[in-house]
Design an enzyme around this catalytic site. Structure first.
Site, PDB file in Angstrom:
ATOM      1  N   GLY A   1       6.234   3.091  -3.834  1.00  8.17           N
ATOM      2  CA  GLY A   1       7.527   3.636  -4.257  1.00  8.17           C
ATOM      3  C   GLY A   1       8.319   2.641  -5.091  1.00  8.17           C
ATOM      4  O   GLY A   1       8.078   1.432  -5.024  1.00  8.17           O
TER       5      GLY A   1
ATOM      6  N   LEU B   1      -2.557   1.415 -11.535  1.00 10.06           N
ATOM      7  CA  LEU B   1      -2.590   1.671 -12.975  1.00 10.06           C
ATOM      8  C   LEU B   1      -1.373   1.005 -13.626  1.00 10.06           C
ATOM      9  O   LEU B   1      -0.236   1.439 -13.406  1.00 10.06           O
ATOM     10  CB  LEU B   1      -2.590   3.178 -13.240  1.00 10.06           C
ATOM     11  CG  LEU B   1      -3.592   4.002 -12.410  1.00 10.06           C
ATOM     12  CD1 LEU B   1      -3.490   5.487 -12.727  1.00 10.06           C
ATOM     13  CD2 LEU B   1      -5.022   3.538 -12.642  1.00 10.06           C
TER      14      LEU B   1
ATOM     15  N   THR C   1       0.642   7.465  -0.206  1.00  9.74           N
ATOM     16  CA  THR C   1      -0.152   8.535  -0.817  1.00  9.74           C
ATOM     17  C   THR C   1      -1.656   8.210  -0.863  1.00  9.74           C
ATOM     18  O   THR C   1      -2.474   9.119  -0.846  1.00  9.74           O
ATOM     19  CB  THR C   1       0.359   8.799  -2.246  1.00  9.74           C
ATOM     20  OG1 THR C   1       0.598   7.532  -2.872  1.00  9.74           O
ATOM     21  CG2 THR C   1       1.630   9.604  -2.236  1.00  9.74           C
ATOM     22  N   ASN C   2      -2.005   6.927  -0.959  1.00  9.92           N
ATOM     23  CA  ASN C   2      -3.427   6.508  -0.971  1.00  9.92           C
ATOM     24  C   ASN C   2      -3.586   5.362   0.027  1.00  9.92           C
ATOM     25  O   ASN C   2      -3.961   4.253  -0.340  1.00  9.92           O
ATOM     26  CB  ASN C   2      -3.839   5.985  -2.357  1.00  9.92           C
ATOM     27  CG  ASN C   2      -3.489   6.929  -3.478  1.00  9.92           C
ATOM     28  OD1 ASN C   2      -3.637   8.133  -3.352  1.00  9.92           O
ATOM     29  ND2 ASN C   2      -3.018   6.392  -4.588  1.00  9.92           N
TER      30      ASN C   2
ATOM     31  N   VAL D   1       0.839  -1.205   0.000  1.00  7.33           N
ATOM     32  CA  VAL D   1       0.000   0.000   0.000  1.00  7.33           C
ATOM     33  C   VAL D   1       0.874   1.255   0.000  1.00  7.33           C
ATOM     34  O   VAL D   1       1.802   1.363   0.809  1.00  7.33           O
ATOM     35  CB  VAL D   1      -0.891   0.007   1.268  1.00  7.33           C
ATOM     36  CG1 VAL D   1      -1.916   1.110   1.184  1.00  7.33           C
ATOM     37  CG2 VAL D   1      -1.560  -1.341   1.466  1.00  7.33           C
ATOM     38  N   PRO D   2       0.565   2.214  -0.873  1.00 12.03           N
ATOM     39  CA  PRO D   2       1.388   3.436  -0.890  1.00 12.03           C
ATOM     40  C   PRO D   2       0.970   4.417   0.205  1.00 12.03           C
ATOM     41  O   PRO D   2      -0.192   4.410   0.630  1.00 12.03           O
ATOM     42  CB  PRO D   2       1.087   4.029  -2.267  1.00 12.03           C
ATOM     43  CG  PRO D   2      -0.296   3.579  -2.588  1.00 12.03           C
ATOM     44  CD  PRO D   2      -0.469   2.235  -1.916  1.00 12.03           C
TER      45      PRO D   2
ATOM     46  N   CYS E   1      -0.773   9.181  -9.098  1.00  9.97           N
ATOM     47  CA  CYS E   1       0.398   9.078  -9.979  1.00  9.97           C
ATOM     48  C   CYS E   1       0.088   9.375 -11.448  1.00  9.97           C
ATOM     49  O   CYS E   1       1.012   9.510 -12.239  1.00  9.97           O
ATOM     50  CB  CYS E   1       1.063   7.721  -9.813  1.00  9.97           C
ATOM     51  SG  CYS E   1      -0.102   6.364  -9.796  1.00  9.97           S
TER      52      CYS E   1
ATOM     53  N   GLU F   1       9.043  13.387 -11.676  1.00 10.86           N
ATOM     54  CA  GLU F   1       7.784  13.260 -10.956  1.00 10.86           C
ATOM     55  C   GLU F   1       7.842  13.997  -9.620  1.00 10.86           C
ATOM     56  O   GLU F   1       8.829  13.913  -8.903  1.00 10.86           O
ATOM     57  CB  GLU F   1       7.474  11.778 -10.711  1.00 10.86           C
ATOM     58  CG  GLU F   1       6.085  11.557 -10.143  1.00 10.86           C
ATOM     59  CD  GLU F   1       5.733  10.091  -9.914  1.00 10.86           C
ATOM     60  OE1 GLU F   1       4.557   9.761 -10.013  1.00 10.86           O
ATOM     61  OE2 GLU F   1       6.648   9.288  -9.635  1.00 10.86           O
TER      62      GLU F   1
HETATM   63  C1  LIG Z   1      -3.011   5.487  -8.783  1.00 11.00           C
HETATM   64  C2  LIG Z   1      -2.009   5.932  -7.785  1.00 11.00           C
HETATM   65  O1  LIG Z   1      -2.019   7.028  -7.429  1.00 11.00           O
HETATM   66  S1  LIG Z   1      -0.906   4.864  -7.146  1.00 11.00           S
HETATM   67  C3  LIG Z   1       0.279   5.838  -6.356  1.00 11.00           C
HETATM   68  C4  LIG Z   1       1.463   5.030  -6.260  1.00 11.00           C
HETATM   69  N1  LIG Z   1       2.560   5.830  -6.396  1.00 11.00           N
HETATM   70  C5  LIG Z   1       3.201   6.270  -5.329  1.00 11.00           C
HETATM   71  O2  LIG Z   1       2.940   5.990  -4.179  1.00 11.00           O
HETATM   72  C6  LIG Z   1       4.302   7.158  -5.658  1.00 11.00           C
HETATM   73  C7  LIG Z   1       5.531   6.532  -5.395  1.00 11.00           C
HETATM   74  N2  LIG Z   1       5.836   6.749  -4.026  1.00 11.00           N
HETATM   75  C8  LIG Z   1       6.989   7.244  -3.676  1.00 11.00           C
HETATM   76  O3  LIG Z   1       7.821   7.561  -4.490  1.00 11.00           O
HETATM   77  C9  LIG Z   1       7.228   7.378  -2.218  1.00 11.00           C
HETATM   78  O4  LIG Z   1       6.467   6.415  -1.545  1.00 11.00           O
HETATM   79  C10 LIG Z   1       6.878   8.766  -1.674  1.00 11.00           C
HETATM   80  C11 LIG Z   1       7.749   9.777  -2.369  1.00 11.00           C
HETATM   81  C12 LIG Z   1       5.432   9.103  -1.870  1.00 11.00           C
HETATM   82  C13 LIG Z   1       7.165   8.777  -0.188  1.00 11.00           C
HETATM   83  O5  LIG Z   1       8.533   8.495  -0.018  1.00 11.00           O
HETATM   84  P1  LIG Z   1       9.199   7.910   1.307  1.00 11.00           P
HETATM   85  O6  LIG Z   1       8.181   7.653   2.342  1.00 11.00           O
HETATM   86  O7  LIG Z   1      10.323   8.768   1.682  1.00 11.00           O
HETATM   87  O8  LIG Z   1       9.879   6.594   0.791  1.00 11.00           O
HETATM   88  P2  LIG Z   1       9.299   5.213   0.421  1.00 11.00           P
HETATM   89  O9  LIG Z   1       7.856   5.250   0.156  1.00 11.00           O
HETATM   90  O10 LIG Z   1      10.125   4.727  -0.696  1.00 11.00           O
HETATM   91  O11 LIG Z   1       9.486   4.336   1.718  1.00 11.00           O
HETATM   92  C14 LIG Z   1      10.148   4.714   2.892  1.00 11.00           C
HETATM   93  C15 LIG Z   1      10.716   3.484   3.523  1.00 11.00           C
HETATM   94  O12 LIG Z   1       9.671   2.608   3.857  1.00 11.00           O
HETATM   95  C16 LIG Z   1       9.903   1.344   3.309  1.00 11.00           C
HETATM   96  N3  LIG Z   1       8.638   0.737   2.949  1.00 11.00           N
HETATM   97  C17 LIG Z   1       7.725   1.197   2.060  1.00 11.00           C
HETATM   98  N4  LIG Z   1       6.703   0.359   2.000  1.00 11.00           N
HETATM   99  C18 LIG Z   1       6.964  -0.648   2.860  1.00 11.00           C
HETATM  100  C19 LIG Z   1       6.292  -1.825   3.240  1.00 11.00           C
HETATM  101  N5  LIG Z   1       5.122  -2.143   2.691  1.00 11.00           N
HETATM  102  N6  LIG Z   1       6.858  -2.624   4.157  1.00 11.00           N
HETATM  103  C20 LIG Z   1       8.038  -2.321   4.690  1.00 11.00           C
HETATM  104  N7  LIG Z   1       8.741  -1.235   4.377  1.00 11.00           N
HETATM  105  C21 LIG Z   1       8.215  -0.401   3.463  1.00 11.00           C
HETATM  106  C22 LIG Z   1      10.741   1.604   2.094  1.00 11.00           C
HETATM  107  O13 LIG Z   1      11.462   0.458   1.725  1.00 11.00           O
HETATM  108  C23 LIG Z   1      11.619   2.718   2.589  1.00 11.00           C
HETATM  109  O14 LIG Z   1      12.650   2.169   3.363  1.00 11.00           O
HETATM  110  P3  LIG Z   1      14.110   2.822   3.339  1.00 11.00           P
HETATM  111  O15 LIG Z   1      13.921   4.205   3.840  1.00 11.00           O
HETATM  112  O16 LIG Z   1      14.873   1.937   4.258  1.00 11.00           O
HETATM  113  O17 LIG Z   1      14.549   2.773   1.928  1.00 11.00           O
END
Ligand SMILES: CC(=O)SCCNC(=O)CCNC(=O)[C@H](O)C(C)(C)COP(=O)(O)OP(=O)(O)OC[C@H]1O[C@@H](n2cnc3c(N)ncnc32)[C@H](O)[C@@H]1OP(=O)(O)O
Length: 545
Positions: A200, A418, A119-120, A116-117, A251, A341
């Site tokens: 992410g 998506l 952001t949502n 799960v992200p 996204c 992005e």
């Molecule tokens: C239709 C839609 O809108 S879908 C949207 C999907 N897209 C997204 O979410 C955008 C992509 N997301 C991202 O790039 C990022 O999540 C951001 C920029 C939003 C937030 O960034 P951050 O919180 O700083 O980093 P990120 O999400 O990568 O995770 C932070 C840490 O949590 C960890 N983590 C994330 N998810 C999990 C999980 N499910 N279980 C365990 N650890 C996790 C990551 O590995 C990371 O660890 P690290 O710091 O040791 O590398």
């Protein structure tokens, strides 16, 4: 407790969930359409009933987005999604083709893991649970560490609603002891059959590396091209609505605008009129320093924030009605960070001479979000078609990226995952739905006689006769019929009492030699050498030699 102890207990937690998920899988696979419908309807109702509570929790915990828009996302992933999928056939025989004599059978894929992200964090749980269960699969979520509380609360609400509606226990579960080790354990566990990774890049990559089917969503970087024939006011209205929805966290939302020299001024005027603030070079640099870590990767502190929050942090004085910050860019790459992005209330802005240049620029921008989404505002249908070859799975016309990509304002299925196609490293290029979570089986009737298939194959008959003959010696009597049929006057007669063919060459060959599938030696003592000779004769006869 040492770090090592913590990891061990979270791993044990992951194993327990996987085991319980498997029990749910076994039970759920026998549910009927009506039983499943009752469950997903109950989840949808619970999602609607708790939409506000969950939205507030998510904003409070993550700091991303807006409560009102997160309520809408929860509504979209429950009530709206239910209306869309309720009649979809995902159980048992789901299609029949009379002509091809095939029946299509849907089987569940089995226990799913959902990432799960942040952001949502609540809407993705609702949505993935709904589509998983619609296809009779239980699901275990691995929440994002920065959004664990609101995701786990959603999981609890969804599981309770499902179980109360007749679902097996533990149909929807979530890791509560969060660690990367636990997430990895679950990903690699034999109980989990498929992973849906929305989040992410690191997590999406990890999911693809787990050695099992995974549906991942790669990064997006959607450009919006306002072509010269576009209705500029309408285009800007759509872009602003999309970009400001939940502060740009979807996204598929626009990351940059491309205009042409001929409509640039009009677009700028309209953007300003609708609440955009155009930053100068110095201001743009300051904002980029906040938005990106290591030059180009998003800094979570500024994801999903309002324009005012970002402007204040960058010490830029903007008016109270500023909705989006815009920074002009002159290229793509690390020297122009707004070409990446951002998932927040900031847009890059480009000017090109014509649609050909817009095409090239879109492709360049899409390299940083390949396979995801782009949008085009135009009244020229020909131009729209020209963009159909661009490396994006959703090429949206005259609509906002957020609303268009997620299916709210377009004919696309409503989705929060998506697909980005193989371009973006994803196994799916469509909006992910229940149909991606079933195994399709086929019940297929024979519609051609397998016995005479080869001899009746017109294309095969065109092969060189010698090759045909050589092929024949190692194959069954079917081939003899075939060869004989090539020249009518050489047709063998079938001796039914002895069950062999009497060929005009004097050779007789058994029709039914089931043992080794080769033409057998008959009472006349025909051996393989003689058989080859006979075939050669038939070939010569066929060729008229
Ligand atoms: C239709 C839609 O809108 S879908 C949207 C999907 N897209 C997204 O979410 C955008 C992509 N997301 C991202 O790039 C990022 O999540 C951001 C920029 C939003 C937030 O960034 P951050 O919180 O700083 O980093 P990120 O999400 O990568 O995770 C932070 C840490 O949590 C960890 N983590 C994330 N998810 C999990 C999980 N499910 N279980 C365990 N650890 C996790 C990551 O590995 C990371 O660890 P690290 O710091 O040791 O590398």
């Amino acid at each position: 407790m040492s770090e090592f102890d913590f990891d061990l207990s979270s791993i044990q937690d992951a194993r327990d969930l996987a085991r319980k998920g498997l029990v749910a899988e076994e039970k759920l696979k026998n549910y009927t359409f009506e039983e499943i419908d009752k469950i997903i309807k109950a989840i949808a109702e619970a999602g609607e009933a708790h939409a506000k509570e969950l939205a507030e929790l998510a904003v409070e915990e993550t700091g991303f987005g807006k409560v009102k828009d997160k309520i809408y996302k929860n509504h979209m992933a429950s009530g709206l999604l239910y209306e869309q999928i309720k009649n979809e056939q995902t159980i048992g025989i789901i299609a029949a083709d009379e002509k091809a004599q095939t029946l299509t059978v849907a089987d569940p894929v089995g226990l799913i893991m959902g990432i799960v992200p942040s952001t949502n964090p609540t809407s993705t749980v609702l949505y993935n649970a709904m589509i998983a269960i619609k296809s009779r699969n239980p699901i275990i979520f691995s929440p994002h560490p920065k959004a664990a509380k609101c995701s786990l609360r959603t999981i609890e609400i969804v599981n309770d609603a499902a179980v109360n509606a007749g679902a097996p226990e533990n149909i929807v579960q979530g890791l509560s002891k969060l660690s990367m080790e636990a997430t990895n354990e679950l990903m690699h566990s034999k109980e989990v059959k498929l992973i849906i990774a929305t989040g992410g890049p690191g997590m999406v990559k990890a999911a693809y590396s787990a050695g099992k089917p995974a549906i991942g969503v790669g990064a997006g970087n959607s450009p919006a091209y306002i072509e010269r024939s576009a209705d500029v006011k309408k285009a800007v209205r759509n872009i602003m609505a999309s970009k400001t929805f939940d502060n740009g966290t979807i996204c598929a939302s626009e990351q940059s605008i491309i205009t042409e020299t001929c409509n640039r001024d009009e677009v700028i005027r309209e953007l300003k009129a609708q609440g955009a603030y155009f930053m100068n070079k110095e201001e743009t640099d300051k904002v980029c320093k906040l938005l990106f870590k290591n030059g180009t990767s998003m800094n979570a502190n500024y994801v999903g924030r309002s324009a005012k929050v970002i402007a204040d942090a960058a010490h830029i004085n903007v008016g109270p009605y500023t909705r989006v910050l815009v920074g002009e860019q002159f290229g793509v790459g690390p020297e122009f960070p707004l070409s990446y992005e951002k998932l927040t209330s900031v847009l890059g802005f480009y000017t090109v001479e014509n649609w050909e240049e817009a095409c090239d620029l879109s492709i360049e921008l899409l390299q940083n979000g390949i396979g995801h989404t782009m949008s085009l505002h135009t009244e020229d249908k020909e131009i729209a078609r020209k963009f159909s070859v661009k490396p994006a799975s959703r090429i949206l016309i005259n609509t906002g990226g957020t609303m268009g990509g997620t299916g709210l304002s377009t004919g696309l299925p409503i989705a929060l995952t998506l697909g980005c196609g193989t371009m973006g490293g994803s196994s799916v290029s469509e909006n992910v739905g229940p149909k991606h979570l079933i195994n399709i089986k086929k019940l297929v009737y024979g519609i051609k006689d397998a016995y005479t298939l080869v001899e009746n194959d017109e294309l095969f008959k065109k092969y060189h006769p010698e090759e045909f003959a050589n092929y024949s010696t190692n194959n069954c009597e079917l081939t003899f019929d075939n060869l004989a049929g090539l020249k009518n006057d050489k047709l063998p007669e079938y001796n039914s009492s002895k069950n062999y063919f009497e060929y005009s060459t004097g050779c007789n060959v058994c029709k039914d030699n089931k043992e080794d599938k080769r033409p057998s030696v008959t009472e006349e003592g025909l051996d393989l050498e003689a058989l080859q000779k006979m075939l050669d004769e038939l070939v010569h006869a066929f060729k008229g030699e």
